[in-house]
Scaffold this active site. Structure first.
Site, PDB file in Angstrom:
ATOM      1  CB  SER A 187     -56.017 -59.752 116.275  1.00  0.00           C
ATOM      2  OG  SER A 187     -55.167 -60.627 116.987  1.00  0.00           O
ATOM      3  CG  ASN A 188     -54.206 -57.135 121.144  1.00  0.00           C
ATOM      4  OD1 ASN A 188     -54.738 -56.107 120.743  1.00  0.00           O
ATOM      5  ND2 ASN A 188     -54.468 -57.677 122.300  1.00  0.00           N
ATOM      6  CG  HIS A 189     -49.211 -55.840 116.101  1.00  0.00           C
ATOM      7  ND1 HIS A 189     -49.076 -56.300 114.813  1.00  0.00           N
ATOM      8  CD2 HIS A 189     -49.722 -54.594 115.999  1.00  0.00           C
ATOM      9  CE1 HIS A 189     -49.466 -55.357 113.966  1.00  0.00           C
ATOM     10  NE2 HIS A 189     -49.870 -54.311 114.659  1.00  0.00           N
TER      11      HIS A 189
END
Lengths: 241, 241
Positions: free
Chosen positions: B38-40
């Site tokens: 995922s991404n922040h």
């Protein structure tokens, strides 16, 4: 309720006078400042355990990965991000506790390299990401001398009990809480759970209930096993394994 | 404030009568039922944009990845998990909107294979994870005929403006909102942000402010550019590029 909890904290309860450390939530393993690898975990189960441990009279510390939950009353909390951060906090706190409960969903691998600046999008259709194994936190704590009473979790798909018993022996744990994460009605972000407790001399199913009820069941079993540790066939109400 | 917002919604505002679709939050790309890449992204910027769009009179739809935010008033929301889910929702909703704002932090790669059951821990010290490129949502929407006014975001480390201008041209966008995610005081989970707006004929800096203030600045710029689209040197108060 506050008066009741405070009374339990100072005077009575199945874990009165004991120190409990609980890990909770996921860990995040950075690829770069933007991207990370993680596990599904809301932290609800670990936070419910912390609340149940306080209610049972324990001095309770949470080591929490990134979650969006409020800290339960009377619990001290240490926030961490990566598995290595969580190991460092566990190694610092576990030698001073009586019971260590590893409820966190720790990422078992992390990127070999974490870039300090964002990796620009590569216009390749595919890429290989090199991963290295993370430290095994619960096995590291269970290998301490002296060691706390050590509880692990096994989140598996399918029937998790056989795998849990193998993990119990391999990591030298006192108790494993096994649940089937392939069921959509329990686990992860759900408010409900159903688990099987597996310890060296037995096992017991806790039927589907709220995570708060399951947490109280787990804490009760831990208190029974801790009190009778070293005795054959602890937890008398359990069926034979 | 509610009366004012309702008034703006039905009678006036810089985006009165327009339909706006906004993507927000991260995407999660499953390795198996437990693990993901995922991404922040807290989703705060996209949700603040949705609120500002409603305040400007737009009929507003959010396509949101997994976040823990409440839906702003008068916004309809579609929840998605992966980049491919987000693309499908965008392709469904974008042809019926006037302005498409791609604020989500979409994972640019996903695991080649997503296992249906949890991958058992492999006792190897390292492993290679095969990744494949995800679809480019904002470029896909910008390539539609006819296409909505299309706004992208560029979260970069270091000076992001040169990269943003290249991205603007390469993806045929109308506006890019660029921010420097290496600054710890802005972006991600912070309530503040500072951005540079980059469009074909100019650029403008929005100094550090709350995400709500930044969102109103972005929506005002979008309304100006949308109103003057096709005219050379739109947004008169901008410095030369």
């Amino acid at each position: 309720a506050i008066a009741g909890r405070a009374a339990a904290l100072f005077t009575s309860g199945a874990l009165a006078g004991l120190r409990v450390v609980i890990t909770a939530g996921p860990t995040r393993e950075a690829l770069d400042p933007v991207r990370y690898l993680s596990n599904h975990s809301s932290g609800k189960m670990g936070f419910a355990l912390a609340e149940a441990a306080v209610d049972a009279g324990a001095v309770t510390q949470l080591i929490s990965g990134p979650v969006t939950l409020d800290t339960p009353a009377h619990v001290s909390r240490r926030n961490v991000v990566s598995a290595r951060d969580m190991l460092a906090a566990s190694e610092e706190l576990a030698p001073h506790c009586d019971i260590f409960i590893a409820c966190a969903a720790v990422a078992d691998y992390r990127p070999l390299q974490a870039a300090a600046t964002k990796i620009k999008k590569i216009h390749a259709d595919s890429m290989e990401l090199a991963l290295v194994r993370n430290p095994d936190i619960v096995a590291t704590i269970a290998a301490l001398h002296p060691r706390p009473f050590t509880v692990g979790f096994a989140a598996e798909t399918g029937d998790p009990v056989d795998y849990a018993r193998d993990k119990l022996q391999r990591k030298n744990l006192d108790l494993i809480v096994a649940n089937d994460v392939s069921r959509s009605d329990i686990g992860f972000n759900s408010d409900s759970n159903a688990v099987t407790l597996v310890w060296p001399a037995g096992s017991r199913v806790l039927d589907m209930a709220s995570k708060n009820t399951i947490a109280r069941g787990i804490i009760t079993a831990i208190a029974d096993l801790y009190t009778h540790r070293g005795q054959e066939g602890a937890v008398p109400q359990s069926p034979p394994p």
